[in-house]
Design an enzyme around this catalytic site. Structure first.
Site, PDB file in Angstrom:
ATOM      1  N   GLY A  83       0.805  -1.221   0.000  1.00 40.79           N
ATOM      2  CA  GLY A  83       0.000   0.000   0.000  1.00 40.79           C
ATOM      3  C   GLY A  83       0.832   1.263   0.000  1.00 40.79           C
ATOM      4  O   GLY A  83       2.064   1.238   0.013  1.00 40.79           O
ATOM      5  N   ARG A 141       3.346  14.644  -6.972  1.00 43.63           N
ATOM      6  CA  ARG A 141       3.357  13.933  -8.233  1.00 43.63           C
ATOM      7  C   ARG A 141       1.920  13.671  -8.688  1.00 43.63           C
ATOM      8  O   ARG A 141       0.977  13.836  -7.907  1.00 43.63           O
ATOM      9  CB  ARG A 141       4.145  12.629  -8.101  1.00 43.63           C
ATOM     10  CG  ARG A 141       3.646  11.672  -7.025  1.00 43.63           C
ATOM     11  CD  ARG A 141       4.583  10.500  -6.818  1.00 43.63           C
ATOM     12  NE  ARG A 141       3.944   9.410  -6.087  1.00 43.63           N
ATOM     13  CZ  ARG A 141       4.440   8.187  -5.948  1.00 43.63           C
ATOM     14  NH1 ARG A 141       5.606   7.889  -6.495  1.00 43.63           N
ATOM     15  NH2 ARG A 141       3.789   7.260  -5.275  1.00 43.63           N
ATOM     16  N   ASP A 194       8.711   4.947   8.249  1.00 41.67           N
ATOM     17  CA  ASP A 194       8.361   6.206   8.918  1.00 41.67           C
ATOM     18  C   ASP A 194       7.465   7.107   8.084  1.00 41.67           C
ATOM     19  O   ASP A 194       7.103   8.203   8.528  1.00 41.67           O
ATOM     20  CB  ASP A 194       9.632   6.968   9.296  1.00 41.67           C
ATOM     21  CG  ASP A 194      10.576   7.182   8.107  1.00 41.67           C
ATOM     22  OD1 ASP A 194      10.128   7.027   6.947  1.00 41.67           O
ATOM     23  OD2 ASP A 194      11.758   7.489   8.334  1.00 41.67           O
ATOM     24  N   GLY A 195       7.100   6.676   6.868  1.00 36.52           N
ATOM     25  CA  GLY A 195       6.234   7.502   6.034  1.00 36.52           C
ATOM     26  C   GLY A 195       6.940   8.660   5.360  1.00 36.52           C
ATOM     27  O   GLY A 195       6.292   9.494   4.712  1.00 36.52           O
ATOM     28  N   GLY A 249       2.563   3.549   1.642  1.00 39.03           N
ATOM     29  CA  GLY A 249       3.138   3.698   2.970  1.00 39.03           C
ATOM     30  C   GLY A 249       3.633   5.086   3.278  1.00 39.03           C
ATOM     31  O   GLY A 249       3.872   5.425   4.435  1.00 39.03           O
ATOM     32  N   ASP A 265       3.674  -4.535  -7.483  1.00 43.01           N
ATOM     33  CA  ASP A 265       3.160  -3.288  -6.915  1.00 43.01           C
ATOM     34  C   ASP A 265       3.767  -2.067  -7.592  1.00 43.01           C
ATOM     35  O   ASP A 265       3.348  -0.938  -7.328  1.00 43.01           O
ATOM     36  CB  ASP A 265       3.397  -3.230  -5.404  1.00 43.01           C
ATOM     37  CG  ASP A 265       4.863  -3.391  -5.038  1.00 43.01           C
ATOM     38  OD1 ASP A 265       5.410  -4.477  -5.289  1.00 43.01           O
ATOM     39  OD2 ASP A 265       5.461  -2.442  -4.506  1.00 43.01           O
ATOM     40  N   ASN A 266       4.740  -2.285  -8.482  1.00 43.80           N
ATOM     41  CA  ASN A 266       5.311  -1.189  -9.269  1.00 43.80           C
ATOM     42  C   ASN A 266       4.945  -1.298 -10.746  1.00 43.80           C
ATOM     43  O   ASN A 266       5.594  -0.682 -11.586  1.00 43.80           O
ATOM     44  CB  ASN A 266       6.841  -1.185  -9.146  1.00 43.80           C
ATOM     45  CG  ASN A 266       7.309  -0.853  -7.743  1.00 43.80           C
ATOM     46  OD1 ASN A 266       6.589  -0.218  -6.982  1.00 43.80           O
ATOM     47  ND2 ASN A 266       8.493  -1.285  -7.386  1.00 43.80           N
ATOM     48  N   ARG A 280      -2.397  -0.308  -9.619  1.00 43.96           N
ATOM     49  CA  ARG A 280      -1.317  -1.179 -10.080  1.00 43.96           C
ATOM     50  C   ARG A 280      -1.741  -2.640  -9.988  1.00 43.96           C
ATOM     51  O   ARG A 280      -2.784  -2.953  -9.394  1.00 43.96           O
ATOM     52  CB  ARG A 280      -0.070  -0.922  -9.246  1.00 43.96           C
ATOM     53  CG  ARG A 280      -0.350  -1.003  -7.768  1.00 43.96           C
ATOM     54  CD  ARG A 280       0.666  -0.249  -6.952  1.00 43.96           C
ATOM     55  NE  ARG A 280       0.463   1.190  -6.957  1.00 43.96           N
ATOM     56  CZ  ARG A 280       1.421   2.088  -6.704  1.00 43.96           C
ATOM     57  NH1 ARG A 280       2.640   1.686  -6.426  1.00 43.96           N
ATOM     58  NH2 ARG A 280       1.178   3.379  -6.727  1.00 43.96           N
TER      59      ARG A 280
END
Length: 629
Positions: free
Chosen positions: A141, A229, A177-178, A143, A339-340, A236
């Site tokens: 997800g 972005r 840590d995001g 993150g 996931d990419n 995906r």
């Protein structure tokens, strides 16, 4: 429904005189969160807003495709750079980047939701999983990425999902840590726009913001940053992966329907069944008919195609085109996990990416990829591997054929007696889509390489006798991949009339230090290049004649960039910004990235322009980096 997927202003509408709108006047939507299920723990924006920010951290999320979550605030943010092309393509007026509203938005300090009225658009993070290096990695997800809203360009009608990367923890942060470090943020900011300018389908970057008070621990303590972005969709293959692993059949159908109706142009925009085996030279393969009614099933048993099979084919075709561009321009993603891998065929999520320096098919920029799984050579087959995982997720829907809308299937699943037929049909379709993927990839790659070599006609012998021979030569002599094509464009047929002339011209392609490569010497290298140049000269004369050099040179410059953001250039940029406190150089490199085919740029530093486009310092060739960002 959205407009056709376009690759920014390069491939879409590009009226650079359009004034654009103020940020507050830009049309906005939240189609994603209005149509798909939210995290049951925070069902509404109000639920999320009232929760302490620390309660929105890592945990498992089931039965949902996103969580409402606001960005963490950034203290004393500094806007380091923007992309003028991104402003234009989104529909934002030039100069808006100087306003406090814009700066607050791209720093994560402003959201478009009013807590007093509970009106507006609340930010969200997506839920997905993925196969990483071939193994199931569980829930992943967004993150550290949080989407703010969807914008709609009033001129092109293109809808983009605006997202902040490095905006703080979400339920999908796992043990992280995001945050995002400045180093990786600079790399993504530049390469996103560079790929778009090269006409390679890609997600985009609007702005780069330094978080000066954020110290992020990776291999070392590094400054934090946020990249604003955007993309027409951030969905995906991994979004389907996690639903399949969890057995969430109904949500797979919901998501597939959403993708067709809200990401693509609707069910009728998808390709009709191919009436003959897929071929890279077949017009029906390359330009299939469309406008098939959603309820119609095409073809004969055991490979009948319903609307979900058509969706699967379109996703495969899009990815085939994008991989062809990567291979033609020497771009290596470095970490092609599911996931990419984009459902729109966009270059997505930039970690240890790089452009080739010397042509080396086994090169990977990822220093953790010891098995070379994601090497340049393997990219086409890896994307197909990922697409097979998608086929497995869609297997029930594509295998159901004409029964896909039967109440029995929808509500109770596959009847035991029907399962063998369904499996056989799904396997048949996936295998056939594999052939279509290969055909579309090969056709697009051949088309792009033909342009790069300056040819206009199609000759079946070119692939083996010209293209492959050139690549073998580049590999053996360790020639620079992109420099080879740009320099080839400057060569005239009159320069190649004799073998001596061709041997003399061969030196044009050497590195500054001369001939390299195991077992090579200058005489051997000159003979090899001269032999190839003789074959190329023959083909150029067939297409352009004796007097066509000037026109051919112009066309080759349109296909062969002078500047690409190589690893060593980005590394220098990072050092100068992070350690030297420079700022102007970001705009200078972005100007070059946005106009890669130019001979020169208006950066105010001609010497730097030529250095960034020149021979790669030997110690900086084929650089590698980690996934840590």
């Amino acid at each position: 429904m959205t407009a056709h997927v376009v690759n920014g202003a390069v491939n879409g509408s590009n009226n650079s005189d359009a004034a654009g709108l103020a940020l507050e006047d830009l049309p906005k939507s939240n189609v994603f969160t209005s149509n798909l299920p939210s995290d049951p723990e925070f069902k509404t924006p109000s639920d999320s807003y009232k929760a302490p920010r620390e309660d929105l951290g890592p945990r498992m999320v089931k039965g949902a495709l996103f969580t409402f979550v606001r960005p963490e605030e950034t203290s004393d943010p500094e806007l380091l750079g923007i992309s003028p092309a991104a402003l234009r393509d989104i529909g934002i007026r030039s100069g808006e980047e100087n306003t406090s509203d814009f700066k607050s938005l791209v720093a994560g300090n402003k959201i478009l939701w009013d807590p007093s009225t509970e009106k507006g658009i609340y930010p969200w993070a997506q839920c997905y999983g993925g196969y990483q290096f071939g193994s199931w990695a569980g829930q992943l997800g967004d993150g550290r990425a949080i989407s703010l809203f969807e914008s709609i360009n009033p001129r092109t009608k293109t809808r983009y999902e605006i997202q902040l990367k490095g905006a703080g923890k979400t339920p999908y942060s796992r043990f992280a840590d995001g945050k995002a470090v400045l180093r990786s943020s600079i790399r993504e900011f530049i390469v996103s726009e560079a790929l778009n300018a090269l006409r390679i389908p890609s997600t985009r970057a609007l702005a780069l913001t330094l978080a000066p008070n954020s110290r992020v621990r990776r291999e070392r303590i590094e400054p934090g940053a946020i990249v604003a972005r955007f993309a027409q969709s951030w969905l995906r293959i991994g979004t389907f992966d996690i639903l399949r692993v969890r057995g969430d059949r109904k949500l797979i159908r919901t998501l597939a329907t959403y993708v067709a109706e809200n990401v693509y142009q609707g069910w009728t925009s998808l390709p009709s069944i191919l009436l003959e085996p897929a071929s890279s030279t077949s017009s029906s393969t390359l330009h299939p008919s469309r406008n098939v009614p959603p309820e119609k099933t095409e073809g004969e048993s055991p490979g009948e195609e319903n609307r979900f099979a058509r969706l699967y084919r379109e996703i495969a075709r899009r990815n085939a085109v994008t991989v062809a561009y990567w291979q033609a321009y020497g771009f290596t993603n470095g970490v092609l996990n599911t996931d990419n891998t984009s459902l729109l065929g966009l270059s997505l999520d930039f970690g240890p990416f790089a452009f080739l320096d010397n042509f080396d098919p086994s090169y990977t920029p990822n220093h953790d990829d010891h098995a070379l799984r994601y090497s340049y050579r393997n990219q086409p087959s890896i994307i197909w591997w990922n697409l097979v995982r998608l086929g497995e997720s869609l297997g029930e829907l594509i295998g159901a054929g004409a029964t896909v809308d039967d109440e029995q299937l929808i509500n109770k699943g596959v009847a035991e007696e029907f399962a063998p037929e369904l499996v056989k049909r799904a396997e048949t379709i996936i295998e056939r889509v594999g052939e279509e993927y290969k055909a579309v990839f090969l056709a697009e790659y051949t088309r792009l390489m033909r342009k790069r070599f300056g040819l206009t006609s199609e000759d079946p012998k070119d692939f083996d006798e010209l293209f492959s021979d050139a690549l073998d030569m580049m590999e053996a002599l360790e020639l620079d991949f992109n420099h080879f094509f740009r320099r080839l464009g400057d060569v005239t047929v009159s320069d190649l009339g004799t073998d001596d002339q061709r041997k003399k011209m061969a030196g044009k392609f050497f590195h500054a230090e001369g001939v390299t490569g195991l077992g090579n010497n200058e005489e051997k290298a000159r003979r090899k290049i001269a032999s190839w140049l003789g074959k190329w000269r023959t083909r150029v004369l067939e297409d352009w004649g004796e007097d066509g050099d000037e026109k051919r040179e112009m066309e080759m410059k349109k296909a062969n960039p002078k500047f690409i953001p190589r690893s060593w250039v980005l590394d220098e940029l990072i050092q100068r910004v992070e350690n030297g406190g420079e700022r102007k150089v970001i705009d200078q490199v972005m100007e070059m990235a946005l106009n890669p085919f130019n001979d020169e740029w208006n950066t105010g530093d001609r010497q730097q322009e030529e250095r960034f486009c020149g021979d790669v310092p030997r110690q900086n060739r084929q650089m590698m980096c980690s996934c840590s960002s």
